[in-house]
Design a protein around this motif. Sequence first.
Motif, PDB file in Angstrom:
ATOM      1  N   SER A  29     -21.432  49.741  40.461  1.00  0.00           N
ATOM      2  CA  SER A  29     -20.741  48.738  39.661  1.00  0.00           C
ATOM      3  C   SER A  29     -21.273  47.352  40.009  1.00  0.00           C
ATOM      4  O   SER A  29     -22.265  47.215  40.733  1.00  0.00           O
ATOM      5  N   THR A  30     -20.605  46.323  39.507  1.00  0.00           N
ATOM      6  CA  THR A  30     -20.898  44.929  39.815  1.00  0.00           C
ATOM      7  C   THR A  30     -19.614  44.260  40.296  1.00  0.00           C
ATOM      8  O   THR A  30     -18.514  44.792  40.075  1.00  0.00           O
ATOM      9  N   THR A  31     -19.728  43.103  40.922  1.00  0.00           N
ATOM     10  CA  THR A  31     -18.509  42.414  41.364  1.00  0.00           C
ATOM     11  C   THR A  31     -17.629  42.053  40.171  1.00  0.00           C
ATOM     12  O   THR A  31     -16.399  42.135  40.249  1.00  0.00           O
ATOM     13  N   GLY A  32     -18.235  41.657  39.052  1.00  0.00           N
ATOM     14  CA  GLY A  32     -17.441  41.318  37.874  1.00  0.00           C
ATOM     15  C   GLY A  32     -16.662  42.500  37.336  1.00  0.00           C
ATOM     16  O   GLY A  32     -15.466  42.378  37.003  1.00  0.00           O
ATOM     17  N   ASP A  33     -17.313  43.658  37.253  1.00  0.00           N
ATOM     18  CA  ASP A  33     -16.618  44.856  36.788  1.00  0.00           C
ATOM     19  C   ASP A  33     -15.530  45.288  37.756  1.00  0.00           C
ATOM     20  O   ASP A  33     -14.450  45.753  37.346  1.00  0.00           O
ATOM     21  N   MET A  34     -15.776  45.152  39.053  1.00  0.00           N
ATOM     22  CA  MET A  34     -14.768  45.566  40.024  1.00  0.00           C
ATOM     23  C   MET A  34     -13.537  44.665  39.964  1.00  0.00           C
ATOM     24  O   MET A  34     -12.413  45.119  40.214  1.00  0.00           O
ATOM     25  N   ILE A  35     -13.727  43.408  39.621  1.00  0.00           N
ATOM     26  CA  ILE A  35     -12.572  42.536  39.416  1.00  0.00           C
ATOM     27  C   ILE A  35     -11.743  43.037  38.242  1.00  0.00           C
ATOM     28  O   ILE A  35     -10.511  43.132  38.323  1.00  0.00           O
ATOM     29  N   ARG A  36     -12.388  43.353  37.131  1.00  0.00           N
ATOM     30  CA  ARG A  36     -11.654  43.867  35.970  1.00  0.00           C
ATOM     31  C   ARG A  36     -10.954  45.181  36.301  1.00  0.00           C
ATOM     32  O   ARG A  36      -9.823  45.425  35.850  1.00  0.00           O
ATOM     33  N   PHE A  37     -11.614  46.012  37.089  1.00  0.00           N
ATOM     34  CA  PHE A  37     -11.038  47.311  37.445  1.00  0.00           C
ATOM     35  C   PHE A  37      -9.776  47.160  38.287  1.00  0.00           C
ATOM     36  O   PHE A  37      -8.718  47.699  37.944  1.00  0.00           O
ATOM     37  N   ILE A  38      -9.856  46.416  39.386  1.00  0.00           N
ATOM     38  CA  ILE A  38      -8.677  46.317  40.244  1.00  0.00           C
ATOM     39  C   ILE A  38      -7.573  45.516  39.558  1.00  0.00           C
ATOM     40  O   ILE A  38      -6.384  45.796  39.744  1.00  0.00           O
ATOM     41  N   ASN A  39      -7.922  44.554  38.718  1.00  0.00           N
ATOM     42  CA  ASN A  39      -6.892  43.833  37.969  1.00  0.00           C
ATOM     43  C   ASN A  39      -6.085  44.783  37.098  1.00  0.00           C
ATOM     44  O   ASN A  39      -4.854  44.689  37.005  1.00  0.00           O
ATOM     45  N   ALA A  40      -6.771  45.722  36.437  1.00  0.00           N
ATOM     46  CA  ALA A  40      -6.087  46.671  35.561  1.00  0.00           C
ATOM     47  C   ALA A  40      -5.191  47.609  36.352  1.00  0.00           C
ATOM     48  O   ALA A  40      -4.064  47.925  35.936  1.00  0.00           O
ATOM     49  N   LEU A  41      -5.672  48.057  37.520  1.00  0.00           N
ATOM     50  CA  LEU A  41      -4.871  48.967  38.334  1.00  0.00           C
ATOM     51  C   LEU A  41      -3.719  48.241  39.013  1.00  0.00           C
ATOM     52  O   LEU A  41      -2.609  48.781  39.117  1.00  0.00           O
TER      53      LEU A  41
END
Length: 383
Positions: free
Chosen positions: A272-284
């Motif tokens: 992944s990327t840091t940007g995608d991981m931000i979106r991921f944990i925000n959703a969870l």
Amino acid sequence: MADNAGREKLQRVLDWAVAEVGVPGIVAEVRDANGTWFGTAGVADIRTGRRRQPGEHVHTGSSGKAFTAATMLALEAEGRLSIEDPVNAWLPGVLDVNGYDGDKITIRHLLSNTSGLFVTGLAPELAHRYLTRSSFVKHRFDDFTIDDMLRLAVSQPPVGEPGERFAYSNGGFHLAGAIIEKVTGNSYAEEVEHRVTRPLGLTDTYVRPAQETVYPDPHPRAYSKLFFKDGVDPAAVTPENWESLIEDPGLEPLDVTEFNSSGGWSAGNVVSTTGDMIRFINALASGSLLPPAQHRAMWTTVSTEGGHWMPHARYGLGLFEFDKAAMGGRTLRGVGGSLWGSWSFAVGTPDGEHTIAVHTNTEWRTWDLMFKIIEAEFGPIGG
């Protein structure tokens, strides 16, 4: 929102990571109500001096466990299974060896690391392959099948009864991945894409194919010192003593960029990327991906005390929540993972409004780095 002085503090921590902790290169991406901030220190490539940059594809290690848990909970929301199902309901007999009982261990136990399964990373078969630099070089392109991983999961006796205690076990998540495939008839990677990455628009995130040994560009080189001293007996390595057996920290790191990470699979093989991981944990963290019942289940946490894991944290299903007292009264939720040449974590507020994602192109070195970063970004911590 951290002010400019706060971001200067954060940049100083990144610089400290390179100068004092020995990290080759580190990036931090922050997203809050005022937009995005990106900081870096060190290099992506020791040989050329190339700097790190936004949008790099990196291995997220055990952050992949949260992708597995989210996929499983999405299946539960559809009525395809229940996380209270015993493993034997879906994988009959797989756990009925070496002292385990597949009628007593549930999917929830697997996802919360409370199954009683031993710490898979300490399996002698894995230790012999990757224990020292020389053995890692010899075995770095070994390929693991799902059957290999399920066999490893039960290759040592239980460390406790189901639900009794927390013990970090990749094997539990490998079993969860196998259940996902059994329930759906699709591959684990297909289900993660269908239920997590595509709905969230994570266009730079994917489950790494088993035979893939390189990363898409851009990406940093990966460097490791996660090796034991020559002559260490794998049978003597325990969760209590492993740090004392690590090789001399003064040795040059080994470039491990090209590496077959198939042994991670549903326990952690997501790029992944840091940007995608931000979106991921925000959703969870905020509950925007899963229905309310499954969101509550994901964040029903257990104590990790005595589990030789990250301090000040409780474990949910594939992710963690810090103790409020340790975080200065704040609730912070996150994911993280480490393996040879990579350490990453993403931590944010439960509303998804303030989040940071960090990656180093070497494995975990010290929890001090994580907590210094959190303090620089979110404010004073400590009870």
